[in-house]
Enzyme design. Structure first.
Site, PDB file in Angstrom:
ATOM      1  N   ASP A  40       0.827  -1.201   0.000  1.00 56.93           N
ATOM      2  CA  ASP A  40       0.000   0.000   0.000  1.00 56.93           C
ATOM      3  C   ASP A  40       0.858   1.245   0.000  1.00 56.93           C
ATOM      4  O   ASP A  40       2.073   1.181   0.081  1.00 56.93           O
ATOM      5  CB  ASP A  40      -0.891   0.014   1.249  1.00 56.93           C
TER       6      ASP A  40
ATOM      7  N   LYS B 217      -3.915   3.169  -2.842  1.00 56.62           N
ATOM      8  CA  LYS B 217      -4.726   4.252  -3.401  1.00 56.62           C
ATOM      9  C   LYS B 217      -3.865   5.501  -3.476  1.00 56.62           C
ATOM     10  O   LYS B 217      -2.974   5.705  -2.674  1.00 56.62           O
ATOM     11  CB  LYS B 217      -5.917   4.529  -2.488  1.00 56.62           C
TER      12      LYS B 217
ATOM     13  N   MET C  94      -8.866   8.317  10.097  1.00 56.11           N
ATOM     14  CA  MET C  94      -9.468   8.958   8.908  1.00 56.11           C
ATOM     15  C   MET C  94     -10.402  10.085   9.337  1.00 56.11           C
ATOM     16  O   MET C  94     -11.477  10.279   8.771  1.00 56.11           O
ATOM     17  CB  MET C  94     -10.244   7.907   8.089  1.00 56.11           C
TER      18      MET C  94
HETATM   19  N1  SAH Z   1      -4.310  -0.118   9.268  1.00 55.85           N
HETATM   20  C1  SAH Z   1      -3.891   1.216   9.659  1.00 55.85           C
HETATM   21  C2  SAH Z   1      -4.985   2.218   9.499  1.00 55.85           C
HETATM   22  C3  SAH Z   1      -5.412   2.438   8.083  1.00 55.85           C
HETATM   23  S1  SAH Z   1      -6.684   3.633   7.923  1.00 55.85           S
HETATM   24  C4  SAH Z   1      -3.386   1.150  11.098  1.00 55.85           C
HETATM   25  O1  SAH Z   1      -3.569   0.147  11.774  1.00 55.85           O
HETATM   26  O2  SAH Z   1      -2.781   2.132  11.546  1.00 55.85           O
HETATM   27  C5  SAH Z   1      -5.755   5.062   7.552  1.00 55.85           C
HETATM   28  C6  SAH Z   1      -5.853   6.048   8.677  1.00 55.85           C
HETATM   29  O3  SAH Z   1      -4.985   5.635   9.717  1.00 55.85           O
HETATM   30  C7  SAH Z   1      -5.415   7.433   8.352  1.00 55.85           C
HETATM   31  O4  SAH Z   1      -6.446   8.171   7.754  1.00 55.85           O
HETATM   32  C8  SAH Z   1      -5.056   7.982   9.698  1.00 55.85           C
HETATM   33  O5  SAH Z   1      -6.187   8.353  10.416  1.00 55.85           O
HETATM   34  C9  SAH Z   1      -4.475   6.759  10.374  1.00 55.85           C
HETATM   35  N2  SAH Z   1      -3.024   6.728  10.257  1.00 55.85           N
HETATM   36  C10 SAH Z   1      -2.271   5.827   9.615  1.00 55.85           C
HETATM   37  N3  SAH Z   1      -0.975   6.099   9.762  1.00 55.85           N
HETATM   38  C11 SAH Z   1      -0.906   7.203  10.520  1.00 55.85           C
HETATM   39  C12 SAH Z   1       0.148   7.976  11.033  1.00 55.85           C
HETATM   40  N4  SAH Z   1       1.420   7.658  10.781  1.00 55.85           N
HETATM   41  N5  SAH Z   1      -0.138   9.053  11.807  1.00 55.85           N
HETATM   42  C13 SAH Z   1      -1.416   9.381  12.071  1.00 55.85           C
HETATM   43  N6  SAH Z   1      -2.455   8.682  11.614  1.00 55.85           N
HETATM   44  C14 SAH Z   1      -2.220   7.611  10.841  1.00 55.85           C
END
Ligand code: SAH
Length: 501
Positions: free
Chosen positions: A38, A60, A175
């Site tokens: 991803d 995406k 998100m």
């Molecule tokens: N599977 C991922 C989440 C995917 S959804 C996990 O477990 O972290 C994507 C969302 O995750 C983003 O919109 C944001 O809200 C959050 N996110 C992912 N990486 C991030 C980061 N480094 N800092 C802050 N938010 C993050």
């Protein structure tokens, strides 16, 4: 255990800091036949993939049609059925808003064996890096991970705002930026206290992580004002205020500073890693690269005759590495240096020798050629064979001094430093730099020539020592900081001292 043929691994890559990848994820990436990845995976996450592995981007991208979810599932099934070992690499944890559940279901339906490798999810990692404990004995006995932005195709909202408002603990919204305004209003309307502390964390655990503090009532405006963008998390609850005590990232001495490292890529990693640990954002913009000259006749002759030298002088870790490669090519090893006095110009060179079983006999107090000349005063060289193994382009201070003292000197170029073409993205990132570091005169000369007026004029120039400073001034630069000790540790110390002012 390495990845097995015909199996799909749903692997979490963590929130962004490569150091937060699990041991299992690295082992699987290193052995898989194919990696489907991803967008939000840590930088360098795929660096350990084996040569020949197929790396497939299925993430995406804003504004670009993405690979539909069903197609990803199908491609994973096909790859596994073709007998390949497949890693499906996702940001954070695969089962936390990662659609890992759906992909697992597609694999089960396709009769494909799979394994799930959890990752460090952003909800606990970005918060931890922001100094916000998601639970706390006094403040929060529960934590809820909530999506702030549901599948746009869904017509009815699945979020029960009354229940979330009444939830006795911390709310962490993933998100959550796009709809923050509506969501905060919905929580307040459902009875959550607008005065409750809240925070937004952007790019948690990545270089340049930012955190904005506010209350539930003001967080949307604060996020807008500070232009917080995805990926970001929104935290709501009293724990958000613990940051006042617990923030640690921002306390690092180089937090918020961008530092350009111009060393050759092969040598830059140590300096870059230390700078990052001190909190800096690092732009790697190598100005030079090392081209070995091990095939040259003079190199081969010196390696073959190595036992005849009374004194062997080495002036860089690269020189040490390449001398030993030349020795190996001649069927020799460290024992061939048994009879020689071995001199190193500085601690890095001495360390490279020590790694190969040689304790340097001579190591000057200051790490420039002049000091090595002084340090060699007690070594008998008259009428003896001396080898100076070094870079093709180097100053004549040491050879002149040795010849003057009657040494039968061989100066052998083990490598030359050639100009590296700059990476456009790195040049762009360097424009905002606070510091540009130079560890040799060749890096200064080459970088200033390649960049021309794209050299970041506002940055402070940090030089490892007088020779490098001289080259910088010759290139029209002002040297703001010069290391008192002329090695990488000395350069770091000087930079830290300057940043503290
Ligand atoms: N599977 C991922 C989440 C995917 S959804 C996990 O477990 O972290 C994507 C969302 O995750 C983003 O919109 C944001 O809200 C959050 N996110 C992912 N990486 C991030 C980061 N480094 N800092 C802050 N938010 C993050």
């Amino acid at each position: 255990m390495s990845a097995r043929a015909g199996v799909v691994y749903l692997v979490g890559a963590g929130p962004g800091d490569p150091g937060l990848m699990t041991a299992r994820s690295l082992e699987l990436i290193a052995s898989a036949d194919a990696v489907f990845y991803d967008r939000l995976i840590p930088p360098g996450a795929l660096a350990g993939a084996r040569a020949g592995a197929e790396l497939v981007y299925v993430g995406k991208q804003p504004g670009v049609p993405s690979v539909p979810q069903e197609e990803i599932g199908q491609r994973l099934v096909e790859a596994a059925r073709a007998g390949r070992s497949v890693v499906r690499l996702k940001g954070g944890d695969p089962f936390v808003f990662g659609r890992g559940g759906e992909e697992g279901e597609a694999l089960r339906a396709g009769g494909v064996e799979f394994e799930v490798v959890p990752g460090v999810t952003a909800g606990v990692a970005a918060t931890a890096y922001a100094g916000i404990p998601v639970t706390h004995r006094d403040d929060a006995s529960a934590v809820a991970f909530v999506t702030g932005h549901e599948d746009p195709a869904k017509t009815e909202t699945a979020l029960d705002w009354d229940a979330l408002a009444a939830f006795p603990g911390t709310l962490v919204f993933y998100m959550g930026v796009k709809r923050l305004d509506e969501n905060a209003a919905a929580l307040i309307a459902a009875g959550r206290d607008p005065e409750q502390p809240a925070a937004a964390i952007e790019r948690g655990t990545w270089p340049g992580q930012r955190t904005v503090e506010a209350t539930l009532g003001t967080i949307a405006a604060a996020v807008e004002r500070e232009r917080i963008g995805a990926p970001a998390l929104i935290v709501v609850g009293p724990v958000a205020a613990r940051r006042a005590e617990l923030a640690w990232l921002e306390r690092r001495p180089l937090y918020g500073r961008t530092v350009v490292v111009t060393r050759a890529r092969a040598q830059a990693s140590g300096l870059a890693a230390t700078l990052r640990e001190l909190g800096a954002e690092v732009v790697e913009l190598p100005a030079i690269r090392i081209e070995p000259r091990l095939g040259d006749e003079e190199v081969r002759a010196a390696a073959a005759a190595i036992g005849e030298y009374a004194l062997v002088c080495l002036t860089s870790p690269n020189g040490v590495r390449l001398l030993f490669e030349a020795l190996a090519a001649a069927g020799r090893d460290a024992r061939a240096l048994a009879g020689a006095t071995v001199a190193a110009i500085g601690p890095g060179t001495a360390r490279a020798l020590a790694e190969r079983g040689i304790a340097a006999d001579v190591l000057p107090e200051r790490f420039v050629a002049e000091a090595l000349v002084e340090a060699l005063a007690g070594v008998e060289v008259e009428g003896r064979r001396v080898l100076l193994a070094r870079a093709a382009e180097a100053r004549e201070v040491l050879p002149d001094a040795l010849r003057e003292r009657g040494a039968e000197l061989d100066v052998v170029a083990l490598y030359e430093t050639v100009r590296e073409d700059p990476d456009a993205a790195a040049v762009e990132a360097a424009q905002a730099a606070d510091y540009v570091t130079f560890t040799s005169s060749s890096t200064v000369t080459n970088l200033s020539e390649t960049l021309g007026d794209r050299f970041p004029r506002a940055a402070r120039v940090v030089s490892i020592g007088p020779v490098t400073s001289e080259a910088a001034r010759a290139a029209g630069l002002t040297v703001d900081v010069e290391a008192a000790r002329h090695d990488v540790g000395g350069l770091l110390a000087a930079l830290l001292e300057d940043a503290a002012r």
